[in-house]
Design a protein around this motif. Structure first.
Motif, PDB file in Angstrom:
ATOM      1  N   PHE A  64      28.225  72.464 105.235  1.00 21.37           N
ATOM      2  CA  PHE A  64      27.270  71.804 104.344  1.00 21.37           C
ATOM      3  C   PHE A  64      26.940  72.757 103.196  1.00 21.37           C
ATOM      4  O   PHE A  64      26.511  73.891 103.420  1.00 21.37           O
ATOM      5  N   ASN A  65      27.121  72.292 101.962  1.00 21.62           N
ATOM      6  CA  ASN A  65      26.784  73.101 100.804  1.00 21.62           C
ATOM      7  C   ASN A  65      25.273  73.230 100.661  1.00 21.62           C
ATOM      8  O   ASN A  65      24.499  72.546 101.330  1.00 21.62           O
ATOM      9  N   GLN A  66      24.864  74.066  99.731  1.00 21.74           N
ATOM     10  CA  GLN A  66      23.445  74.343  99.534  1.00 21.74           C
ATOM     11  C   GLN A  66      22.645  73.085  99.215  1.00 21.74           C
ATOM     12  O   GLN A  66      21.465  72.979  99.567  1.00 21.74           O
ATOM     13  N   ASP A  67      23.281  72.105  98.570  1.00 21.93           N
ATOM     14  CA  ASP A  67      22.575  70.856  98.255  1.00 21.93           C
ATOM     15  C   ASP A  67      22.600  69.863  99.410  1.00 21.93           C
ATOM     16  O   ASP A  67      22.124  68.737  99.278  1.00 21.93           O
ATOM     17  N   GLY A  68      23.161  70.256 100.552  1.00 22.53           N
ATOM     18  CA  GLY A  68      23.196  69.405 101.732  1.00 22.53           C
ATOM     19  C   GLY A  68      24.437  68.553 101.854  1.00 22.53           C
ATOM     20  O   GLY A  68      24.643  67.910 102.894  1.00 22.53           O
ATOM     21  N   SER A  69      25.294  68.520 100.830  1.00 20.67           N
ATOM     22  CA  SER A  69      26.515  67.719 100.887  1.00 20.67           C
ATOM     23  C   SER A  69      27.515  68.358 101.844  1.00 20.67           C
ATOM     24  O   SER A  69      27.643  69.582 101.899  1.00 20.67           O
ATOM     25  N   GLU A  70      28.209  67.517 102.616  1.00 17.53           N
ATOM     26  CA  GLU A  70      29.196  68.030 103.565  1.00 17.53           C
ATOM     27  C   GLU A  70      30.564  68.082 102.907  1.00 17.53           C
ATOM     28  O   GLU A  70      30.975  67.138 102.224  1.00 17.53           O
ATOM     29  N   VAL A  71      31.281  69.188 103.102  1.00 19.61           N
ATOM     30  CA  VAL A  71      32.584  69.387 102.468  1.00 19.61           C
ATOM     31  C   VAL A  71      33.637  69.702 103.525  1.00 19.61           C
ATOM     32  O   VAL A  71      33.319  69.930 104.695  1.00 19.61           O
ATOM     33  N   GLY A  72      34.899  69.728 103.091  1.00 22.90           N
ATOM     34  CA  GLY A  72      35.994  69.801 104.042  1.00 22.90           C
ATOM     35  C   GLY A  72      36.462  71.182 104.414  1.00 22.90           C
ATOM     36  O   GLY A  72      37.077  71.363 105.470  1.00 22.90           O
ATOM     37  N   ALA A  73      36.209  72.195 103.562  1.00 24.95           N
ATOM     38  CA  ALA A  73      36.769  73.511 103.836  1.00 24.95           C
ATOM     39  C   ALA A  73      35.934  74.596 103.188  1.00 24.95           C
ATOM     40  O   ALA A  73      35.277  74.371 102.172  1.00 24.95           O
ATOM     41  N   GLY A 210      36.510  81.432  99.010  1.00 20.53           N
ATOM     42  CA  GLY A 210      37.821  81.611  99.626  1.00 20.53           C
ATOM     43  C   GLY A 210      38.811  80.536  99.236  1.00 20.53           C
ATOM     44  O   GLY A 210      39.971  80.826  98.917  1.00 20.53           O
ATOM     45  N   THR A 211      38.383  79.264  99.262  1.00 21.37           N
ATOM     46  CA  THR A 211      39.308  78.199  98.878  1.00 21.37           C
ATOM     47  C   THR A 211      39.618  78.277  97.380  1.00 21.37           C
ATOM     48  O   THR A 211      40.726  77.940  96.955  1.00 21.37           O
ATOM     49  N   GLY A 212      38.649  78.742  96.576  1.00 23.58           N
ATOM     50  CA  GLY A 212      38.913  78.930  95.155  1.00 23.58           C
ATOM     51  C   GLY A 212      39.957  79.999  94.913  1.00 23.58           C
ATOM     52  O   GLY A 212      40.835  79.855  94.052  1.00 23.58           O
ATOM     53  N   ALA A 213      39.879  81.098  95.679  1.00 20.16           N
ATOM     54  CA  ALA A 213      40.888  82.147  95.572  1.00 20.16           C
ATOM     55  C   ALA A 213      42.263  81.613  95.955  1.00 20.16           C
ATOM     56  O   ALA A 213      43.274  81.907  95.297  1.00 20.16           O
ATOM     57  N   CYS A 214      42.321  80.798  97.024  1.00 15.75           N
ATOM     58  CA  CYS A 214      43.597  80.209  97.455  1.00 15.75           C
ATOM     59  C   CYS A 214      44.157  79.279  96.388  1.00 15.75           C
ATOM     60  O   CYS A 214      45.338  79.366  96.016  1.00 15.75           O
TER      61      CYS A 214
END
Length: 269
Positions: A64-73, A210-214
């Motif tokens: 869950f991101n800081q705004d509460g939204s759920e993300v995949g990785a 990490g995913t941004g680096a990838c």
């Protein structure tokens, strides 16, 4: 209900980890996740990580991101969780199945295969994701890669010269990206080193992604600007990214446990 947590970070990208693999927690919704992540009135973190049992892997990781939204990785969180788990693990995420192995002071993670099709990013309409005919102010000719979540990558002469805190939100929420997008600004320093800043979807400017680096490393390799493996230097530190066309992405870097504590579940309703 008193709930224990572990505070961790990967290169300064910090997490509150809730381990519900043995003792289940009540349902975690967007508002509660955002309240826990709030840096002024909550515990404070970039991402809230929930570990749960899995039928297809060693355990399940929800992000869950800081705004509460759920993300995949989340690559940095995957390294942190691998360090916490203490041994090689297969981890179920909404973005796919990941494999992680703890190492001295960190972990190596198989982040899976990158996706390049426009509808896999996803974009609102078809276009070439290697060289997208779009731009925002001084940022032009980006590429897009999905590594469990969507990323757009711009190559610039100096990442620090771009006001990412101002432009980032506009790009993140542009209608071109139906699920919003993570914004990466990269400077190629050599065939073996990239400097990177990231505006993270739902979290803002971050010390590391990490995913941004990838995504950035893979895109630079597709454009034949760097070789594999490559060091991606973020404000919080360095990650090593390796990838060969047709294969999966290997990410290696540090992770740290900061402290442990507990809180009352109903305080963050």
């Amino acid at each position: 209900m008193r709930v224990p947590f572990i505070k961790m970070h990967g290169l300064g990208n910090d997490f509150v980890v809730l381990d519900a693999r043995e003792n289940a927690l009540p349902a975690l919704d967007t508002s509660r996740a955002a309240a826990i992540a709030d840096r002024h009135e909550g515990i404070g973190c970039d991402q809230l990580i929930l570990l749960e049992p899995s039928k297809s892997a060693d355990f399940r990781m929800r992000i869950f991101n800081q705004d509460g939204s759920e993300v995949g990785a989340c690559g940095n969180a995957t390294r942190a969780v691998a360090l916490l788990h203490g041994e090689e693990a297969r981890i179920e995420t909404a973005g796919g199945l990941l494999s992680a192995s703890p190492s001295d002071g960190g972990a190596s993670v198989d982040m899976g295969a990158p996706r390049f099709d426009w509808d896999a990013i996803p974009l609102a309409y078809p276009m070439d994701t290697l060289s997208m005919p779009v731009g925002w102010e001084m940022l032009e000719d980006p590429g897009a890669v999905n590594v469990g979540n969507p990323h757009v990558i711009f190559f610039v002469e100096d990442t620090d010269a771009v006001p990412l805190d101002r432009i980032g939100p506009d790009i993140e929420n542009d209608p071109l990206f139906p699920e919003r997008v993570n914004v990466n600004l990269a400077t190629i320093e050599s065939r073996s080193r990239i400097r990177l800043r990231v505006w993270e979807r739902g979290a803002g400017l971050t010390r590391a992604c990490g995913t941004g680096a990838c995504a950035t490393a893979v895109h630079a390799m597709r454009r034949k600007l760097v070789d594999s493996p490559v060091i991606v230097a973020l404000p919080g530190g360095d990650l090593e990214i390796a990838w060969e066309p047709g294969g999966t992405i290997q990410m290696t870097g540090p992770a740290t446990e900061s402290f442990r504590g507990s809180f009352e579940w109903d305080d963050y309703a």
